[in-house]
Design an enzyme around this catalytic site. Structure first.
Site, PDB file in Angstrom:
ATOM      1  N   PHE A  17      -8.597  -5.623  -7.013  1.00  0.00           N
ATOM      2  CA  PHE A  17      -9.406  -5.567  -5.777  1.00  0.00           C
ATOM      3  C   PHE A  17     -10.446  -6.683  -5.675  1.00  0.00           C
ATOM      4  CE2 PHE A  17      -8.316  -1.142  -6.868  1.00  0.00           C
ATOM      5  CZ  PHE A  17      -7.584  -0.799  -5.748  1.00  0.00           C
ATOM      6  N   LYS A  20      -8.090 -11.728  -5.435  1.00  0.00           N
ATOM      7  CA  LYS A  20      -7.278 -12.821  -5.991  1.00  0.00           C
ATOM      8  C   LYS A  20      -6.185 -13.237  -5.011  1.00  0.00           C
ATOM      9  CE  LYS A  20      -6.086 -10.377  -9.569  1.00  0.00           C
ATOM     10  NZ  LYS A  20      -6.824  -9.130  -9.230  1.00  0.00           N
ATOM     11  N   GLU A  88       0.099 -12.686  -9.313  1.00  0.00           N
ATOM     12  CA  GLU A  88       0.357 -11.722 -10.402  1.00  0.00           C
ATOM     13  C   GLU A  88       0.931 -12.440 -11.625  1.00  0.00           C
ATOM     14  OE1 GLU A  88      -0.749  -8.792 -10.202  1.00  0.00           O
ATOM     15  OE2 GLU A  88      -0.750  -8.201  -8.089  1.00  0.00           O
ATOM     16  N   CYS A 144     -17.974  -2.488  -7.653  1.00  0.00           N
ATOM     17  CA  CYS A 144     -17.848  -1.284  -8.483  1.00  0.00           C
ATOM     18  C   CYS A 144     -17.825  -0.046  -7.582  1.00  0.00           C
ATOM     19  CB  CYS A 144     -18.989  -1.188  -9.488  1.00  0.00           C
ATOM     20  SG  CYS A 144     -18.938   0.349 -10.446  1.00  0.00           S
ATOM     21  N   CYS A 147     -21.184   2.177  -8.406  1.00  0.00           N
ATOM     22  CA  CYS A 147     -22.560   1.771  -8.091  1.00  0.00           C
ATOM     23  C   CYS A 147     -22.668   0.580  -7.134  1.00  0.00           C
ATOM     24  CB  CYS A 147     -23.311   1.442  -9.379  1.00  0.00           C
ATOM     25  SG  CYS A 147     -22.729  -0.073 -10.166  1.00  0.00           S
TER      26      CYS A 147
HETATM   27  P1  ADP Z   1      -6.579  -8.534  -5.746  1.00  0.00           P
HETATM   28  O1  ADP Z   1      -5.417  -9.428  -5.458  1.00  0.00           O
HETATM   29  O2  ADP Z   1      -7.600  -9.186  -6.645  1.00  0.00           O
HETATM   30  O3  ADP Z   1      -6.197  -7.175  -6.251  1.00  0.00           O
HETATM   31  P2  ADP Z   1      -6.810  -8.431  -2.881  1.00  0.00           P
HETATM   32  O4  ADP Z   1      -6.906  -9.840  -2.427  1.00  0.00           O
HETATM   33  O5  ADP Z   1      -5.458  -7.789  -2.784  1.00  0.00           O
HETATM   34  O6  ADP Z   1      -7.372  -8.294  -4.375  1.00  0.00           O
HETATM   35  O7  ADP Z   1      -7.783  -7.491  -2.063  1.00  0.00           O
HETATM   36  C1  ADP Z   1      -9.155  -7.752  -1.876  1.00  0.00           C
HETATM   37  C2  ADP Z   1      -9.631  -6.805  -0.779  1.00  0.00           C
HETATM   38  O8  ADP Z   1      -9.575  -5.466  -1.236  1.00  0.00           O
HETATM   39  C3  ADP Z   1     -11.058  -6.969  -0.351  1.00  0.00           C
HETATM   40  O9  ADP Z   1     -11.250  -7.999   0.580  1.00  0.00           O
HETATM   41  C4  ADP Z   1     -11.354  -5.611   0.279  1.00  0.00           C
HETATM   42  O10 ADP Z   1     -10.920  -5.598   1.628  1.00  0.00           O
HETATM   43  C5  ADP Z   1     -10.453  -4.665  -0.463  1.00  0.00           C
HETATM   44  N1  ADP Z   1     -11.120  -3.759  -1.426  1.00  0.00           N
HETATM   45  C6  ADP Z   1     -10.812  -2.453  -1.626  1.00  0.00           C
HETATM   46  N2  ADP Z   1     -11.555  -1.922  -2.619  1.00  0.00           N
HETATM   47  C7  ADP Z   1     -12.377  -2.888  -3.064  1.00  0.00           C
HETATM   48  C8  ADP Z   1     -13.388  -2.963  -4.092  1.00  0.00           C
HETATM   49  N3  ADP Z   1     -13.700  -1.918  -4.863  1.00  0.00           N
HETATM   50  N4  ADP Z   1     -14.004  -4.147  -4.274  1.00  0.00           N
HETATM   51  C9  ADP Z   1     -13.706  -5.211  -3.498  1.00  0.00           C
HETATM   52  N5  ADP Z   1     -12.768  -5.205  -2.529  1.00  0.00           N
HETATM   53  C10 ADP Z   1     -12.092  -4.069  -2.301  1.00  0.00           C
HETATM   54 MG    MG Z   2      -3.358  -9.292  -5.828  1.00  0.00          MG
END
Ligand code: ADP
Ligand code: MG
Length: 206
Positions: A17, A20, A88, A144, A147
């Site tokens: 989340f 990335k 990934e 987080c 928090c």
């Molecule tokens: P990753 O590829 O790192 O898993 P994504 O690019 O798929 O991340 O998703 C990022 C998006 O996820 C953020 O812009 C937000 O909309 C959403 N999101 C959901 N939960 C969270 C969280 N706990 N922290 C930050 N973003 C979150």
């Molecule tokens: Mg991803």
């Protein structure tokens, strides 16, 4: 004439989340605006949302080529490709480091996105090696869920012990160092047992 050499390796990493995939998509879009040929790859096993796309948690998506192994990336590479984006990347086999190095040697800009740590907060797959050979490393944070501060870890919410656990979007939460707990689920289940052990040792020492 001397060949212009522009190969490079960028790694975007962080917990689940953290954005990335969004960041990978952002960089790819800008490369496309610059009219550079881009190919996006992802491990074939990552079929969480779509087979032939990289998809972010905010539902941004881009066409991607699923590949079984890292060497398939080299085999599918087109001569005209200037930018190679791989999402990934922690799921790839240990040849991925040499594949990425070869792509850069061919003059490609390689954008890699992946988890730095697994759910046990241990370095994931070939990420340490990739981070070491990268020209540029970007660590990003999530929020987080407990928090609201910088989340640097992925908390698993189920009991599974597999390093790779796919297809369960609510199996993880982003957590800061303080609110991340390894074996959170088991520890809760083990509480009565721990209490029993403690009492037994207490009795022994009397
Ligand atoms: P990753 O590829 O790192 O898993 P994504 O690019 O798929 O991340 O998703 C990022 C998006 O996820 C953020 O812009 C937000 O909309 C959403 N999101 C959901 N939960 C969270 C969280 N706990 N922290 C930050 N973003 C979150
Ligand atoms: Mg991803």
């Amino acid at each position: 004439m001397m060949q212009q050499f522009s190969g490079s390796v960028e790694v975007v990493c962080g917990p689940m989340f953290s954005g990335k995939t969004e960041e990978l998509i952002r960089r790819v879009k800008r490369a496309q605006i610059a009219k550079q040929r881009v190919q996006i790859f992802k491990p074939a096993m990552d079929t969480r949302y779509a087979e032939e796309e990289v998809v972010s948690h905010s539902s941004q998506a881009m066409k991607a080529e699923p590949v079984e192994g890292s060497v398939d990336i080299l085999m599918r590479l087109k001569d005209s490709t200037r930018v190679v984006a791989i999402d990934e990347i922690q799921f790839f086999d240990d040849k991925i480091v040499s594949v990425v190095t070869k792509l850069a040697a061919r003059g490609c800009r390689v954008i890699c996105a992946g988890l730095d740590l697994d759910y046990r907060a241990q370095p994931f797959g070939q990420m340490p090696q990739l981070l070491a050979i990268a020209d540029e490393v970007t660590k990003i944070h999530a929020v987080c869920t407990v928090c609201g501060s910088h989340a640097v870890r992925s908390q698993r919410l189920t009991k599974s012990k597999e390093q790779v656990l796919l297809g369960e979007t609510d199996a993880y939460e982003a957590r800061c160092r303080g609110h991340y707990q390894l074996d959170e689920v088991e520890e809760q289940a083990l509480l009565p047992l721990e209490e029993e052990k403690r009492r037994a040792t207490e009795q022994l020492s009397h």
